[in-house]
Motif scaffolding. Structure first.
Motif, PDB file in Angstrom:
ATOM      1  N   ARG A   1      23.953  14.470 -24.294  1.00 47.05           N
ATOM      2  CA  ARG A   1      25.162  14.432 -23.468  1.00 47.05           C
ATOM      3  C   ARG A   1      26.310  13.753 -24.210  1.00 47.05           C
ATOM      4  NH1 ARG A   1      26.294  14.825 -18.005  1.00 47.05           N
ATOM      5  NH2 ARG A   1      24.074  15.208 -17.594  1.00 47.05           N
TER       6      ARG A   1
ATOM      7  N   VAL B   1      15.010  22.774 -23.744  1.00 41.88           N
ATOM      8  CA  VAL B   1      15.886  22.493 -22.601  1.00 41.88           C
ATOM      9  C   VAL B   1      15.878  21.009 -22.273  1.00 41.88           C
ATOM     10  CG1 VAL B   1      16.212  22.875 -20.128  1.00 41.88           C
ATOM     11  CG2 VAL B   1      15.715  24.810 -21.638  1.00 41.88           C
ATOM     12  N   HIS B   2      14.697  20.395 -22.311  1.00 40.19           N
ATOM     13  CA  HIS B   2      14.592  18.950 -22.055  1.00 40.19           C
ATOM     14  C   HIS B   2      15.394  18.166 -23.097  1.00 40.19           C
ATOM     15  CE1 HIS B   2      12.857  15.157 -20.698  1.00 40.19           C
ATOM     16  NE2 HIS B   2      12.542  14.887 -21.965  1.00 40.19           N
TER      17      HIS B   2
ATOM     18  N   LEU C   1      18.037  19.251 -24.707  1.00 45.23           N
ATOM     19  CA  LEU C   1      19.459  19.465 -24.453  1.00 45.23           C
ATOM     20  C   LEU C   1      19.962  18.625 -23.279  1.00 45.23           C
ATOM     21  CD1 LEU C   1      19.652  23.345 -24.919  1.00 45.23           C
ATOM     22  CD2 LEU C   1      20.572  21.605 -26.453  1.00 45.23           C
ATOM     23  N   ARG C   2      19.053  18.227 -22.387  1.00 44.85           N
ATOM     24  CA  ARG C   2      19.441  17.414 -21.230  1.00 44.85           C
ATOM     25  C   ARG C   2      19.301  15.916 -21.481  1.00 44.85           C
ATOM     26  NH1 ARG C   2      16.361  20.966 -16.502  1.00 44.85           N
ATOM     27  NH2 ARG C   2      17.814  22.752 -16.523  1.00 44.85           N
ATOM     28  N   HIS C   3      18.888  15.549 -22.680  1.00 46.71           N
ATOM     29  CA  HIS C   3      18.708  14.140 -23.005  1.00 46.71           C
ATOM     30  C   HIS C   3      20.062  13.423 -23.007  1.00 46.71           C
ATOM     31  CE1 HIS C   3      17.519  10.547 -25.292  1.00 46.71           C
ATOM     32  NE2 HIS C   3      16.275  10.846 -24.918  1.00 46.71           N
TER      33      HIS C   3
ATOM     34  N   GLY D   1      23.852  23.594 -22.255  1.00 49.03           N
ATOM     35  CA  GLY D   1      23.881  22.252 -22.801  1.00 49.03           C
ATOM     36  C   GLY D   1      24.221  21.244 -21.728  1.00 49.03           C
ATOM     37  N   PRO D   2      24.473  19.999 -22.116  1.00 48.40           N
ATOM     38  CA  PRO D   2      24.848  18.982 -21.139  1.00 48.40           C
ATOM     39  C   PRO D   2      26.110  19.386 -20.391  1.00 48.40           C
ATOM     40  CG  PRO D   2      24.380  18.004 -23.284  1.00 48.40           C
ATOM     41  CD  PRO D   2      24.424  19.483 -23.487  1.00 48.40           C
ATOM     42  N   HIS D   3      26.278  18.803 -19.211  1.00 46.29           N
ATOM     43  CA  HIS D   3      27.451  19.106 -18.397  1.00 46.29           C
ATOM     44  C   HIS D   3      28.727  18.781 -19.167  1.00 46.29           C
ATOM     45  CE1 HIS D   3      29.993  19.592 -14.902  1.00 46.29           C
ATOM     46  NE2 HIS D   3      30.495  18.389 -15.109  1.00 46.29           N
TER      47      HIS D   3
END
Length: 267
Positions: free
Chosen positions: A123, A114-115, A117-119, A182-184
């Motif tokens: 994004r 998850v971390h 995927l938020r990198h 995933g990212p926004h």
């Protein structure tokens, strides 16, 4: 007798060389996916939708068919591209493999994923424009430069090009309509615009191939027209399916409900 043995050995070697080892990769991916899905369906488990498993299985089947499809001419090459780079990616991402992975990993590994995927890099990679540049831009680079000609003599380069279109196709489909976290992502209208640009880019390169203008493809005019026709019509079907998958997930925001008799407060 030696001559006969030589012919037999040569034929056996040709048959063995005719089966690409890369075709085993999607088969292994499906078995790994299926094992994880069955694990979730154990008694007391959260379960996993059969539709997602079927979708991922269809995607791996399309990839395998593309890898096994002979590419003796430009038409065969185009079939490979459509199966591997356009039709398979949507089926694969609708199988939600990342969600399945998150549900089967232990808590620590899940947090790390998850971390990741938020990198910020994720994004950028997960933006639809990035996927568009990699897919459509890759096509223009392939056919308008000597790259396609080079893949005919270099099997390793041909395999790398196939891998590029599979991965970039999955990335584009995921950024447009992927069910995985995933990212926004940009708003749906923005994603539809990007998809429309992708449709135009594919249609343009198909028309250039049909006319044999600006392209660097060593093929006869008939092969170019046949391959371009496949790209134009089957590519449109793949992009329409992607648009429908996006619209199926669209939930427009409703205006906030205001009690009857109330009046808006003016500044």
């Amino acid at each position: 007798m030696r001559a006969g043995a030589t012919v037999i050995l040569a034929h056996a070697g040709h048959a063995a060389g005719g089966f690409p080892a890369t075709a085993l990769v999607p088969v292994a991916a499906f078995w790994a996916y299926l094992a994880a899905a069955l694990r979730l369906r154990d008694p007391g488990g959260p379960g996993w939708a059969h539709g997602r498993t079927a979708s991922f299985g269809l995607g791996t089947l399309l990839v395998t068919a593309g890898l096994l499809r002979p590419a003796d001419d430009f038409v065969g090459h185009m079939w490979q591209h459509l199966l591997i780079g356009m039709l398979a990616p949507l089926a694969l991402i609708l199988g939600a493999p990342v969600t399945l992975l998150l549900r089967t990993l232990d808590r620590r590994a899940g947090r790390r994923l998850v971390h990741l995927l938020r990198h910020p890099v994720a994004r950028v990679l997960g933006h639809p424009v990035t996927g568009l540049l990699l897919t459509a831009g890759g096509l223009w680079l392939l056919y308008l430069t000597p790259l396609y000609r080079a893949t005919l003599d270099r099997p390793v380069l041909h395999t790398l090009v196939q891998a590029h279109f599979l991965l970039s196709g999955c990335l584009f489909a995921w950024s447009i309509a992927g069910p995985d976290p995933g990212p926004h992502r940009p708003r749906v209208p923005v994603r539809l615009v990007v998809l429309g640009v992708g449709v135009a880019a594919h249609a343009t390169i198909a028309q250039l191939l049909y006319a044999g203008v600006l392209v660097d493809v060593p093929a006869t005019g008939a092969e170019l027209r046949a391959g371009a026709t496949l790209m134009y019509y089957l590519g449109d079907l793949a992009e329409i399916a992607l648009a429908l998958a996006l619209l199926a997930t669209w939930r427009p925001k409703r205006p906030a409900h205001r009690p009857a008799g109330s009046t808006p407060v003016s500044a």
